[in-house]
Design an enzyme around this catalytic site. Structure first.
Site, PDB file in Angstrom:
ATOM      1  N   LYS A 145       0.840  -1.206   0.000  1.00 22.73           N
ATOM      2  CA  LYS A 145       0.000   0.000   0.000  1.00 22.73           C
ATOM      3  C   LYS A 145       0.872   1.252   0.000  1.00 22.73           C
ATOM      4  CE  LYS A 145      -3.197   2.657   2.809  1.00 22.73           C
ATOM      5  NZ  LYS A 145      -4.419   2.638   3.588  1.00 22.73           N
ATOM      6  N   HIS A 285      -9.989 -29.902 -34.226  1.00 21.43           N
ATOM      7  CA  HIS A 285     -11.102 -29.048 -33.780  1.00 21.43           C
ATOM      8  C   HIS A 285     -11.821 -29.672 -32.584  1.00 21.43           C
ATOM      9  CE1 HIS A 285     -11.138 -26.279 -37.405  1.00 21.43           C
ATOM     10  NE2 HIS A 285     -10.151 -27.128 -37.570  1.00 21.43           N
TER      11      HIS A 285
END
Ligand SMILES: NC(=O)c1ncn([C@@H]2O[C@H](COP(=O)(O)O)[C@@H](O)[C@H]2O)c1NC=O
Length: 523
Positions: A145, A285
């Site tokens: 922070k 596929h």
């Protein structure tokens, strides 16, 4: 308050070191000491620094409060946290530190207790709870922070950067911001692991399903791919190392994996690892153009390839055993996009390296079972994985719907076809002979078309083959196509209100039909 800029380097004068993973620590603290940085540290870390003969202030000497409760309280003290959290761009914060007699930290080096490893080791509830780090994340989040004033380092991989920064007058603001972002990822991943573990407590057991009340996960970007399913779509690969699989595979050869390569390789692995015997699946596929088992992978590959050589061109191949030299030679004859296997026999990679386009991957064998997730807009679908040791796999559990009981050979083929058909997207019809698919119809929006496709693809081979259907036949039209093509036996779930029509058709053709009582849709 002045916004920090790229030029804002903060000289490293005072560091707080509290690490569980002490790898690389010696080099780091020696470097810090040589650069004149004051070291403040917790129990074990301070001990190690002291043993290196370096001066170190123990946190308890700084706070005047002993580390206690078996290490549950070490750095949780205002003298530590005020030193981390003071925003030194604010004169009021600087003045308060002076009033309170607290010295600021410029650098915090911390990594957390090994919670995930402890859970994975099968440790008791109490042992796992003890490994939930409290002071560490507090320190890390505080420093992250306050990145305008403090640099936070949470990985030994960053120690070299710290040593480099020492020679450059400290980290820049942008560097501290990056380190802070890494730190928040570190604590967020940690908390997701803890919450996932504890989440089972929130599970509503009244429904008997056992799904957790909350599902969390974190993935780290591994690679930006050339493009996605299509060239106009950008794409990236993310990894979750807690559940290793294809994303962690080692690539031994070939071009960069594409998005579609990953999708197909994942489907191929699932299909191949659904069998206990040596098995090969060739996928295009996300659908199989051939699946076979054999005495060895070379035989399985040969037979999987024979199923549909036209479609196998440019396919993705997976095995559930090491790739042999013999199999490698066969694969080298066909344009193949990817081979993924648990290993390669000596010489097999060399054979395939002659092909510059084939990508060779080694991936740990696929773990059976578990759950799979599929994001939908606004949510996530979670289900038990299908296809592995499922109910209905064992022909002994099947019901003979019509005809003579099948011979052991035909029954073995039916069992193979039944397992193999679940690798194909619904509606799936798979014809098989001698442990190999010979014709597959898949991905159709009605079962009749899938029957036609399977029979067309099998050609002459349809006669005497066996057929599996991933779900029941709603009418007799689909099975009639199979019967007309000369299949010797059919296996399907059964359970349609019109089963009688299908049974009659099979009976009229003198063909044996089994019901499994389970179905294997794959969407
Ligand atoms: N309780 C605390 O105040 C506290 N402060 C730091 N730790 C952790 O203690 C570990 C280092 O301990 P040591 O230096 O004693 O080996 C680090 O993983 C750090 O995250 C703490 N431990 C757990 O919560």
């Amino acid at each position: 308050m002045t916004e920090s800029t790229q030029q804002d380097r903060i000289a490293l004068r005072r560091a707080l070191v509290s690490v569980y993973d002490k790898s690389g620590l010696e080099e780091l603290v020696r470097g810090l000491h040589d650069a004149g940085v004051e070291l403040v540290s917790t129990g074990g870390s301070a001990r190690l620094i002291g043993e290196l003969g370096l001066p170190v202030t123990r946190v308890e000497d700084l706070t005047g409060f002993p580390e206690c409760l078996d290490g549950r309280v070490k750095t949780l003290h205002p003298k530590v946290h005020a030193g981390i959290l003071a925003d030194r761009r604010l004169p009021s914060h600087v003045a308060q530190l002076e009033d309170l007699g607290v010295e600021p930290f410029d650098l915090v080096v911390s990594n957390l207790y090994p919670f995930t490893d402890t859970v994975a080791s099968g440790a008791s509830q109490d042992e796992c709870v003890e490994q939930i780090d409290i002071g560490g994340p507090s320190m890390v989040r505080a420093a992250a922070k306050n990145h305008p004033s403090v640099a936070i380092v949470t990985s030994p991989e960053r120690y070299a950067d710290v040593l480099a920064a020492l020679g450059e007058g400290g980290f820049t603001y942008e560097q501290r911001k990056r380190l802070a972002a890494e730190a928040f990822v570190h604590t967020a991943s940690y908390d997701v692991a803890v919450a996932s573990w504890m989440g089972s407590v929130l599970t509503d057991t009244s429904d008997g399903a056992g799904f957790p009340a909350w599902v969390g996960g974190t993935w780290e970007r591994d690679a930006v791919l050339r493009y996605g399913e299509n060239p106009h779509q950008s794409a990236a690969l993310y990894r979750n190392d807690l559940t290793p699989g294809l994303a962690q595979a080692e690539q031994l050869h070939g071009k960069e994996m594409s998005y579609n390569n990953y999708v197909d390789a994942d489907a191929a692995r699932r299909a191949a690892h659904d069998f206990d015997e040596p098995a090969v699946a060739i996928i295009k596929h996300a659908n199989p153009c051939g699946i076979a088992v054999g005495a060895d992978v070379a035989e399985a590959h040969r037979r999987a390839h024979e199923c549909d050589p036209v479609s196998a061109f440019g396919g993705v191949i997976a095995t559930n055993r090491p790739v042999s030299v013999e199999m490698a030679r066969q694969v080298a004859e066909v344009f193949t996009e990817v081979v993924v296997a648990p290993a390669y026999d000596e010489g097999a990679v060399e054979v395939l390296q002659g092909k510059k386009n084939v990508r060779l991957l080694v991936a740990e064998p696929l773990e059976r079972g578990g759950v799979e997730m599929r994001p939908i807009s606004g949510g996530l679908l979670v289900q038990e994985r299908d296809g592995v040791d499922a109910d209905g796999d064992d022909p002994d559990s099947w019901t003979l719907a019509t005809g003579e009981a099948a011979s052991p050979e035909v029954l073995a083929d039916l069992a193979f076809a039944w397992k193999a058909c679940r690798a194909a997207k619904s509606n799936a019809i798979l014809l098989a002979k001698d442990g190999a698919s010979v014709g597959i119809g898949m991905g159709q929006v009605n079962r009749v078309d899938s029957c036609r496709l399977a029979v067309d693809r099998a050609g002459e081979r349809a006669r005497g083959s066996v057929a599996a259907s991933d779900a029941f036949f709603p009418f007799e039209d689909g099975p009639q196509i199979l019967l007309d093509a000369g299949v010797a036996a059919i296996v399907q779930p059964g359970g349609s209100v019109r089963d009688e029509l299908t049974i009659k058709a099979a009976e009229a053709a003198g063909v044996t039909m089994y019901f499994t009582g389970t179905r294997h849709f794959a969407h």
